[in-house]
Motif scaffolding. Structure first.
Motif, PDB file in Angstrom:
ATOM      1  N   ASN A 127       0.821  -1.210   0.000  1.00  0.00           N
ATOM      2  CA  ASN A 127       0.000   0.000   0.000  1.00  0.00           C
ATOM      3  C   ASN A 127       0.854   1.258   0.000  1.00  0.00           C
ATOM      4  N   ASP A 128       2.114   1.145   0.409  1.00  0.00           N
ATOM      5  CA  ASP A 128       3.067   2.258   0.317  1.00  0.00           C
ATOM      6  C   ASP A 128       3.513   2.364  -1.145  1.00  0.00           C
ATOM      7  N   ILE A 129       3.078   3.411  -1.826  1.00  0.00           N
ATOM      8  CA  ILE A 129       3.352   3.572  -3.260  1.00  0.00           C
ATOM      9  C   ILE A 129       4.478   4.562  -3.529  1.00  0.00           C
ATOM     10  N   THR A 130       5.243   4.886  -2.495  1.00  0.00           N
ATOM     11  CA  THR A 130       6.314   5.866  -2.646  1.00  0.00           C
ATOM     12  C   THR A 130       7.323   5.430  -3.696  1.00  0.00           C
ATOM     13  N   GLY A 131       7.721   4.151  -3.668  1.00  0.00           N
ATOM     14  CA  GLY A 131       8.761   3.682  -4.564  1.00  0.00           C
ATOM     15  C   GLY A 131       8.279   3.049  -5.847  1.00  0.00           C
ATOM     16  N   THR A 132       6.967   2.915  -6.029  1.00  0.00           N
ATOM     17  CA  THR A 132       6.467   2.242  -7.232  1.00  0.00           C
ATOM     18  C   THR A 132       5.608   3.134  -8.117  1.00  0.00           C
ATOM     19  N   THR A 133       5.481   4.407  -7.742  1.00  0.00           N
ATOM     20  CA  THR A 133       4.771   5.374  -8.590  1.00  0.00           C
ATOM     21  C   THR A 133       5.519   6.709  -8.544  1.00  0.00           C
ATOM     22  N   THR A 173       1.935   2.763  10.630  1.00  0.00           N
ATOM     23  CA  THR A 173       2.496   1.501  11.099  1.00  0.00           C
ATOM     24  C   THR A 173       1.700   0.377  10.476  1.00  0.00           C
ATOM     25  N   VAL A 174       2.348  -0.382   9.609  1.00  0.00           N
ATOM     26  CA  VAL A 174       1.702  -1.476   8.884  1.00  0.00           C
ATOM     27  C   VAL A 174       2.316  -2.779   9.357  1.00  0.00           C
ATOM     28  N   ASP A 175       1.507  -3.612   9.964  1.00  0.00           N
ATOM     29  CA  ASP A 175       1.965  -4.911  10.473  1.00  0.00           C
ATOM     30  C   ASP A 175       3.207  -4.754  11.340  1.00  0.00           C
ATOM     31  N   GLY A 176       3.178  -3.750  12.203  1.00  0.00           N
ATOM     32  CA  GLY A 176       4.248  -3.547  13.163  1.00  0.00           C
ATOM     33  C   GLY A 176       5.444  -2.778  12.662  1.00  0.00           C
ATOM     34  N   THR A 177       5.433  -2.388  11.397  1.00  0.00           N
ATOM     35  CA  THR A 177       6.558  -1.655  10.820  1.00  0.00           C
ATOM     36  C   THR A 177       6.147  -0.228  10.513  1.00  0.00           C
ATOM     37  N   GLU A 178       6.926   0.744  11.007  1.00  0.00           N
ATOM     38  CA  GLU A 178       6.624   2.151  10.756  1.00  0.00           C
ATOM     39  C   GLU A 178       7.167   2.564   9.396  1.00  0.00           C
ATOM     40  N   LEU A 179       6.301   3.150   8.577  1.00  0.00           N
ATOM     41  CA  LEU A 179       6.661   3.556   7.225  1.00  0.00           C
ATOM     42  C   LEU A 179       6.225   4.992   6.995  1.00  0.00           C
ATOM     43  N   THR A 207      -3.968 -11.289  -1.156  1.00  0.00           N
ATOM     44  CA  THR A 207      -4.488 -10.220  -0.293  1.00  0.00           C
ATOM     45  C   THR A 207      -3.332  -9.724   0.574  1.00  0.00           C
ATOM     46  N   LYS A 208      -3.018  -8.451   0.467  1.00  0.00           N
ATOM     47  CA  LYS A 208      -1.911  -7.852   1.212  1.00  0.00           C
ATOM     48  C   LYS A 208      -2.424  -7.199   2.495  1.00  0.00           C
ATOM     49  N   HIS A 209      -1.776  -7.496   3.595  1.00  0.00           N
ATOM     50  CA  HIS A 209      -2.071  -6.865   4.897  1.00  0.00           C
ATOM     51  C   HIS A 209      -3.571  -6.861   5.210  1.00  0.00           C
ATOM     52  N   PRO A 210      -4.241  -8.000   5.101  1.00  0.00           N
ATOM     53  CA  PRO A 210      -5.704  -7.994   5.267  1.00  0.00           C
ATOM     54  C   PRO A 210      -6.173  -7.554   6.648  1.00  0.00           C
TER      55      PRO A 210
END
Length: 387
Positions: A103-109, A125-131, A196-199
Motif C-alpha cells: 500500500n506504500d506507493i512511494t517507490g512504485t509510482t 504503522t503497517v503490520d508492526g513496521t513504521e513507514l 491479499t496484502k495486509h488484510p
C-alpha cells in the motif's frame, strides 16, 4: 554481447516458447512473442491440478523486465509463456482493489512528483513496521489513476526504468477483463494468482479485502473450485475467510521460519512459521487450503556464507498433507542468487540462474514464482527432459 543485449526480453521470447514446448504445451508464435498453450491433458476447466509441473508463475508479471504490477509486466509474462500471472491487491480509500505489492506507493509510482499530493505524505504503522510515504488507502481510485507506475528497485534493474511512466496502476477488475480478453484471443484460460496484502490492517480500516475480492471473482466467473485462479495470503485467516466466500483454491504464504503471520500476532497465537511447516501444521493448513507458498529458504536453506545447504523435508511433508508447493522468488541477478551461483562482482549482473533453478526444481516443488519466467521455463524444460 553487451549487458543490454543479454537482458533484452524480446530475444528471450523464443526461449520461452521452447520451454513451453518441452513442457508438453503446443506453442504458437504471434508477432514474435511466445504463447504457451493449455497443458497437454486439456487443462480447460480442470483446476489447479491441471497446471504443468513445475508451474512457472510470473512474479508480479515479468518484473525482471518491466515495472512490477503493470499491464505491461503482466502482458510480457504471458507472452513469455508463464503459466500463471501474479497480482498483489491493496484497496483505495473508496474501496477499489488495485495491483501493488504494498500500500506504500512511494517507490512504485511517481506520487512524489505530484505537488497536489504532497500533503498526503504521512507515517503509518503497517503490520508492526513504521513507514513514511504515500499510501493507497489515502487516495481515491480517480486520484490514484493520475499517477504512473515506476520501477521499484532501479538500482538493481536500471534497464526497467526505461518504462517508468508508461503505465498506470491497474485495478484488479481491469486485470480480470484483460485476462478474459487474452483468454478469448488465445483460446485458453489465463491463470491468475491473487494475493491479499495486509488484510488485518485493512480490515481495521473498514477496507477488508476478502469480500471485495470475492465479489469480483463472482462477477467474472472465477469463484469456482476449477476456475483459473489461485488465492494467496501471508495471513492464514484471510485464506480461511476466502474459503467461506468462494470455492477457488487457497494458498498460505510462509516467510522465515522464526516469523509469525501478522494475524497470529494480533490474535495472540504463539505459533510461528516453524510450527506451520511441521506435519501437524501442514495438516492444519490442508483443512482449508490447497497449497503453500514458502520462501525458497524453507525448501533449501542457505548457510552463513549464503550457499545452499541440504534440502529440508518440507516438500515431502507438504505432499503427504496433500498440499502443492509454489515457493518464491527466483531472480536472475547475482544479488538474489545463492553465493555459489553468483558470477563476477557486479551484484546486478546475471549469475548462473539455471544452476540455482536446477537445485530448487530437483527438490520436487510443484512450481516457482519467478521475476524472469522465460528463464524458469527453460530450467523447467531442462528438468522435464532429464526425467
Amino acid at each position: 554481447m553487451t549487458q543490454g543485449e543479454r537482458r533484452t526480453p524480446a530475444r528471450r521470447t523464443v526461449l520461452g516458447a521452447a520451454g513451453a514446448t518441452v513442457l508438453g504445451a503446443s506453442t504458437a508464435l504471434t508477432a514474435g512473442t511466445a504463447q504457451a498453450a493449455a497443458p497437454a491433458n486439456g487443462g480447460h476447466g480442470r483446476g489447479y491440478r491441471s497446471l504443468p509441473v513445475p508451474t512457472v508463475i510470473g512474479h508480479r508479471g515479468a518484473s525482471g523486465y518491466r515495472p512490477e504490477h503493470t499491464l505491461g509486466s503482466y502482458q510480457l509474462a504471458l507472452d513469455l509463456g508463464a503459466h500463471v500471472i501474479e497480482q498483489d491487491l491493496v484497496p483505495t480509500r473508496d474501496g477499489h482493489l488495485v495491483c501493488r505489492h504494498e500500500n506504500d506507493i512511494t517507490g512504485t509510482t511517481d506520487v512524489a512528483d505530484h505537488p497536489e499530493f504532497a500533503s498526503r505524505k504521512t507515517t503509518r504503522t503497517v503490520d508492526g513496521t513504521e513507514l513514511t510515504g504515500w499510501f493507497t488507502e489515502d487516495f481515491t481510485l480517480a486520484e490514484l489513476k493520475t499517477l504512473r507506475a515506476e520501477e521499484r528497485i532501479p538500482g538493481n534493474r536500471q534497464e526497467n526504468t526505461l518504462y517508468d511512466g508508461r503505465w498506470t496502476v491497474p485495478t484488479f477488475e481491469e486485470v480480470l477483463r484483460w485476462a478474459d480478453e487474452e483468454g478469448r484471443r488465445r483460446g485458453r484460460e489465463v491463470w491468475l494468482y491473487v494475493e491479499t496484502k495486509h488484510p488485518s490492517y485493512f480490515r481495521a480500516l473498514g477496507l477488508g479485502p476478502e469480500e471485495r475480492l470475492a465479489r469480483l471473482l463472482r462477477r467474472y466467473g472465477r469463484h469456482r473450485a476449477h476456475s483459473p485462479v489461485l488465492l494467496q495470503s501471508f495471513e492464514p485467516s484471510s485464506i480461511q475467510r476466502l474459503a467461506k466466500l468462494v470455492d477457488a483454491p487457497g494458498v498460505v504464504l510462509l516467510s522465515g521460519a522464526g516469523s509469525r503471520p501478522w494475524d497470529f500476532t494480533e490474535a495472540g497465537d504463539p505459533r510461528t512459521v516453524a510450527d506451520l511447516i511441521t506435519p501437524k501444521g501442514l495438516r492444519w493448513i490442508s483443512s482449508y487450503a490447497k497449497g503453500i507458498g514458502p520462501t525458497l529458504d524453507l525448501v533449501v536453506p542457505r548457510d552463513a556464507d549464503g550457499r545452499l545447504g541440504a534440502p529440508t523435508t518440507l516438500v515431502r511433508d507438504a505432499h503427504a498433507a496433500g498440499l502443492v508447493l509454489h515457493p518464491y522468488t527466483h531472480r536472475n541477478e547475482n544479488a538474489f542468487l545463492p553465493a555459489e551461483f553468483r558470477r563476477g562482482t557486479d551484484p546486478n549482473a546475471y549469475g548462473d540462474s539455471f544452476g540455482a533453478l536446477r537445485k530448487y526444481l530437483e527438490t520436487g516443488i510443484d512450481g516457482i514464482f519467478s521475476d524472469n519466467p522465460d528463464t524458469a521455463l527453460l530450467a523447467a524444460a531442462d528438468l522435464t527432459t532429464r526425467r
